[in-house]
Design a protein around this motif. Structure first.
Motif, PDB file in Angstrom:
ATOM      1  N   HIS A  81       0.848  -1.191   0.000  1.00 43.10           N
ATOM      2  CA  HIS A  81       0.000   0.000   0.000  1.00 43.10           C
ATOM      3  C   HIS A  81       0.887   1.246   0.000  1.00 43.10           C
ATOM      4  O   HIS A  81       1.699   1.430   0.908  1.00 43.10           O
ATOM      5  CB  HIS A  81      -0.881  -0.039   1.258  1.00 43.10           C
ATOM      6  N   VAL A  82       0.741   2.077  -1.011  1.00 45.65           N
ATOM      7  CA  VAL A  82       1.417   3.374  -1.048  1.00 45.65           C
ATOM      8  C   VAL A  82       0.371   4.417  -0.690  1.00 45.65           C
ATOM      9  O   VAL A  82      -0.478   4.770  -1.518  1.00 45.65           O
ATOM     10  CB  VAL A  82       2.024   3.668  -2.427  1.00 45.65           C
ATOM     11  N   PRO A  83       0.374   4.914   0.546  1.00 44.05           N
ATOM     12  CA  PRO A  83      -0.733   5.755   1.016  1.00 44.05           C
ATOM     13  C   PRO A  83      -0.707   7.155   0.430  1.00 44.05           C
ATOM     14  O   PRO A  83       0.310   7.623  -0.096  1.00 44.05           O
ATOM     15  CB  PRO A  83      -0.517   5.797   2.534  1.00 44.05           C
ATOM     16  N   GLU A  84      -1.834   7.812   0.527  1.00 39.61           N
ATOM     17  CA  GLU A  84      -1.931   9.218   0.132  1.00 39.61           C
ATOM     18  C   GLU A  84      -0.955  10.045   0.955  1.00 39.61           C
ATOM     19  O   GLU A  84      -0.804   9.839   2.161  1.00 39.61           O
ATOM     20  CB  GLU A  84      -3.362   9.702   0.382  1.00 39.61           C
ATOM     21  N   GLY A  85      -0.253  10.972   0.298  1.00 35.85           N
ATOM     22  CA  GLY A  85       0.695  11.815   1.014  1.00 35.85           C
ATOM     23  C   GLY A  85       2.076  11.202   1.186  1.00 35.85           C
ATOM     24  O   GLY A  85       2.903  11.718   1.937  1.00 35.85           O
ATOM     25  N   ARG A  86       2.304  10.043   0.526  1.00 40.18           N
ATOM     26  CA  ARG A  86       3.624   9.381   0.454  1.00 40.18           C
ATOM     27  C   ARG A  86       4.052   8.732   1.762  1.00 40.18           C
ATOM     28  O   ARG A  86       4.384   7.580   1.815  1.00 40.18           O
ATOM     29  CB  ARG A  86       4.705  10.350  -0.041  1.00 40.18           C
ATOM     30  N   ARG A  87       4.121   9.516   2.838  1.00 46.58           N
ATOM     31  CA  ARG A  87       4.460   8.997   4.163  1.00 46.58           C
ATOM     32  C   ARG A  87       5.768   8.213   4.192  1.00 46.58           C
ATOM     33  O   ARG A  87       5.857   7.145   4.768  1.00 46.58           O
ATOM     34  CB  ARG A  87       3.312   8.146   4.714  1.00 46.58           C
ATOM     35  N   ILE A  88       6.756   8.767   3.540  1.00 51.04           N
ATOM     36  CA  ILE A  88       8.099   8.220   3.694  1.00 51.04           C
ATOM     37  C   ILE A  88       8.616   8.611   5.082  1.00 51.04           C
ATOM     38  O   ILE A  88       7.983   9.381   5.797  1.00 51.04           O
ATOM     39  CB  ILE A  88       9.043   8.757   2.594  1.00 51.04           C
ATOM     40  N   PHE A  89       9.770   8.071   5.447  1.00 53.40           N
ATOM     41  CA  PHE A  89      10.426   8.466   6.690  1.00 53.40           C
ATOM     42  C   PHE A  89      11.369   9.625   6.360  1.00 53.40           C
ATOM     43  O   PHE A  89      12.447   9.409   5.800  1.00 53.40           O
ATOM     44  CB  PHE A  89      11.193   7.294   7.287  1.00 53.40           C
ATOM     45  N   PRO A  90      10.986  10.866   6.680  1.00 57.44           N
ATOM     46  CA  PRO A  90      11.721  12.033   6.154  1.00 57.44           C
ATOM     47  C   PRO A  90      13.145  12.160   6.670  1.00 57.44           C
ATOM     48  O   PRO A  90      14.000  12.704   5.969  1.00 57.44           O
ATOM     49  CB  PRO A  90      10.861  13.221   6.611  1.00 57.44           C
ATOM     50  N   ARG A  91      13.420  11.662   7.867  1.00 55.72           N
ATOM     51  CA  ARG A  91      14.775  11.796   8.414  1.00 55.72           C
ATOM     52  C   ARG A  91      15.701  10.656   7.985  1.00 55.72           C
ATOM     53  O   ARG A  91      16.905  10.737   8.191  1.00 55.72           O
ATOM     54  CB  ARG A  91      14.713  11.870   9.941  1.00 55.72           C
ATOM     55  N   LEU A  92      15.116   9.615   7.428  1.00 53.45           N
ATOM     56  CA  LEU A  92      15.929   8.501   6.948  1.00 53.45           C
ATOM     57  C   LEU A  92      16.360   8.760   5.512  1.00 53.45           C
ATOM     58  O   LEU A  92      15.666   9.416   4.740  1.00 53.45           O
ATOM     59  CB  LEU A  92      15.146   7.192   7.020  1.00 53.45           C
ATOM     60  N   THR A  93      17.496   8.223   5.147  1.00 45.80           N
ATOM     61  CA  THR A  93      17.990   8.355   3.778  1.00 45.80           C
ATOM     62  C   THR A  93      17.163   7.479   2.839  1.00 45.80           C
ATOM     63  O   THR A  93      16.371   6.630   3.269  1.00 45.80           O
ATOM     64  CB  THR A  93      19.461   7.939   3.677  1.00 45.80           C
ATOM     65  N   VAL A  94      17.368   7.694   1.539  1.00 47.96           N
ATOM     66  CA  VAL A  94      16.735   6.831   0.541  1.00 47.96           C
ATOM     67  C   VAL A  94      17.082   5.376   0.815  1.00 47.96           C
ATOM     68  O   VAL A  94      16.206   4.489   0.815  1.00 47.96           O
ATOM     69  CB  VAL A  94      17.179   7.239  -0.880  1.00 47.96           C
ATOM     70  N   LYS A  95      18.353   5.114   1.082  1.00 50.74           N
ATOM     71  CA  LYS A  95      18.808   3.750   1.389  1.00 50.74           C
ATOM     72  C   LYS A  95      18.041   3.171   2.576  1.00 50.74           C
ATOM     73  O   LYS A  95      17.540   2.036   2.514  1.00 50.74           O
ATOM     74  CB  LYS A  95      20.306   3.768   1.697  1.00 50.74           C
ATOM     75  N   GLU A  96      17.904   3.946   3.627  1.00 57.20           N
ATOM     76  CA  GLU A  96      17.245   3.460   4.843  1.00 57.20           C
ATOM     77  C   GLU A  96      15.738   3.278   4.628  1.00 57.20           C
ATOM     78  O   GLU A  96      15.144   2.326   5.142  1.00 57.20           O
ATOM     79  CB  GLU A  96      17.518   4.421   5.997  1.00 57.20           C
ATOM     80  N   ASN A  97      15.118   4.162   3.836  1.00 60.27           N
ATOM     81  CA  ASN A  97      13.702   4.000   3.516  1.00 60.27           C
ATOM     82  C   ASN A  97      13.467   2.703   2.745  1.00 60.27           C
ATOM     83  O   ASN A  97      12.511   1.965   3.029  1.00 60.27           O
ATOM     84  CB  ASN A  97      13.195   5.182   2.693  1.00 60.27           C
ATOM     85  N   LEU A  98      14.329   2.428   1.788  1.00 57.22           N
ATOM     86  CA  LEU A  98      14.186   1.200   1.010  1.00 57.22           C
ATOM     87  C   LEU A  98      14.392  -0.027   1.890  1.00 57.22           C
ATOM     88  O   LEU A  98      13.668  -1.030   1.758  1.00 57.22           O
ATOM     89  CB  LEU A  98      15.170   1.187  -0.165  1.00 57.22           C
ATOM     90  N   GLU A  99      15.332   0.043   2.788  1.00 57.17           N
ATOM     91  CA  GLU A  99      15.566  -1.074   3.703  1.00 57.17           C
ATOM     92  C   GLU A  99      14.352  -1.311   4.607  1.00 57.17           C
ATOM     93  O   GLU A  99      14.036  -2.457   4.942  1.00 57.17           O
ATOM     94  CB  GLU A  99      16.817  -0.822   4.539  1.00 57.17           C
ATOM     95  N   MET A 100      13.670  -0.243   4.983  1.00 55.05           N
ATOM     96  CA  MET A 100      12.442  -0.394   5.773  1.00 55.05           C
ATOM     97  C   MET A 100      11.369  -1.124   4.971  1.00 55.05           C
ATOM     98  O   MET A 100      10.577  -1.896   5.530  1.00 55.05           O
ATOM     99  CB  MET A 100      11.933   0.974   6.210  1.00 55.05           C
ATOM    100  N   GLY A 101      11.352  -0.903   3.665  1.00 58.47           N
ATOM    101  CA  GLY A 101      10.401  -1.615   2.818  1.00 58.47           C
ATOM    102  C   GLY A 101      10.656  -3.108   2.767  1.00 58.47           C
ATOM    103  O   GLY A 101       9.743  -3.898   2.535  1.00 58.47           O
ATOM    104  N   ALA A 102      11.898  -3.484   2.999  1.00 57.12           N
ATOM    105  CA  ALA A 102      12.288  -4.904   2.976  1.00 57.12           C
ATOM    106  C   ALA A 102      12.517  -5.424   4.394  1.00 57.12           C
ATOM    107  O   ALA A 102      13.361  -6.287   4.613  1.00 57.12           O
ATOM    108  CB  ALA A 102      13.545  -5.078   2.132  1.00 57.12           C
TER     109      ALA A 102
END
Length: 234
Positions: A81-102
């Motif tokens: 689910h990719v929610p409305e408003g994106r809701r990424i982790f803003p303080r985490l890097t791209v690398k860390e956000n992707l790792e959270m996905g996995a």
């Protein structure tokens, strides 16, 4: 072949009935667009699928009733689910956000392979690999939100308003990527207020209004429908 079915799904926020018996089907390999105005029940439908709201009725995924499952179990079974408003982790890097996905993947080699696959769709993220997500543009954040969901290697991708707040050129890019993902075999349920573009890329569509499905048809037929044109395409 049907991958996802909602059968007479009702959902409530307190005493307010947000979904009034929603039924829809998403077949393997399809893009299905759910269109409607603000407050129609589009986002609630996705939340109902993911187990984020309590429902009456049935959600069937891959032939299994998942209506009573907690959200983390549903995610592990292949619904991203990719929610409305994106809701990424803003303080985490791209690398860390992707790792959270996995988060559920223990094999580092698989995580690396999935990261490289995400970069094949979103090469700009590779350039931002060590950059905090919150410092990126809205379009880049939307790309990261989708890429993070792909790290789960889902069977179906639920996208909630991916074009919201983006410049027209970035909207076109996001919709091009959605089509590319689908050509690669990804099944997609797309919730989108930009009804014209959503139906342009979809195989089929549903129109929802105040929690009720008003109509369903092939996307090209909905684009030609006078009622849809007047309400959503004008």
């Amino acid at each position: 072949m049907s991958l996802l079915q909602l059968r007479q799904v009702h959902a409530y926020y307190g005493r307010i009935e947000a979904l009034k018996g929603v039924s829809l089907t998403v077949n393997e390999g399809e893009i299905v667009s759910l269109i409607g105005s603000n407050g129609a029940g589009k986002s609630t439908t996705l939340k109902a699928i993911c187990g984020q709201v309590k429902i009456q009725g049935s959600v069937i995924f891959g032939g299994k009733d998942i209506s009573a499952q907690p959200p983390h179990r549903t995610a592990l079974e292949g619904i991203a689910h990719v929610p409305e408003g994106r809701r990424i982790f803003p303080r985490l890097t791209v690398k860390e956000n992707l790792e959270m996905g996995a988060f559920s993947v223990k094999d580092k080699k698989k995580v690396k392979e999935r990261t490289e696959r995400a970069f094949s769709y979103f090469p700009r993220l590779k350039e931002r690999y060590h950059q905090p997500g919150g410092t990126m543009s809205g379009g880049e954040q939307q790309m990261l939100a989708i890429a993070r969901a792909l790290m789960m290697q889902p069977k179906i991708l639920l996208l909630d308003e991916p074009s919201m707040g983006l410049a027209p050129i970035l909207v076109d890019q996001i919709f091009d990527i959605i089509q590319e993902l689908n050509r690669g075999g990804m099944t997609i349920l797309l919730v989108e207020q930009n009804a014209y573009q959503a139906l342009q890329i979809a195989h089929r569509g549903y129109v929802i209004q105040t929690g009720d499905i008003l109509m369903e048809d092939e996307a090209r037929s909905l684009l030609a429908n006078d009622q849809v044109k007047e309400a959503y395409l004008a």
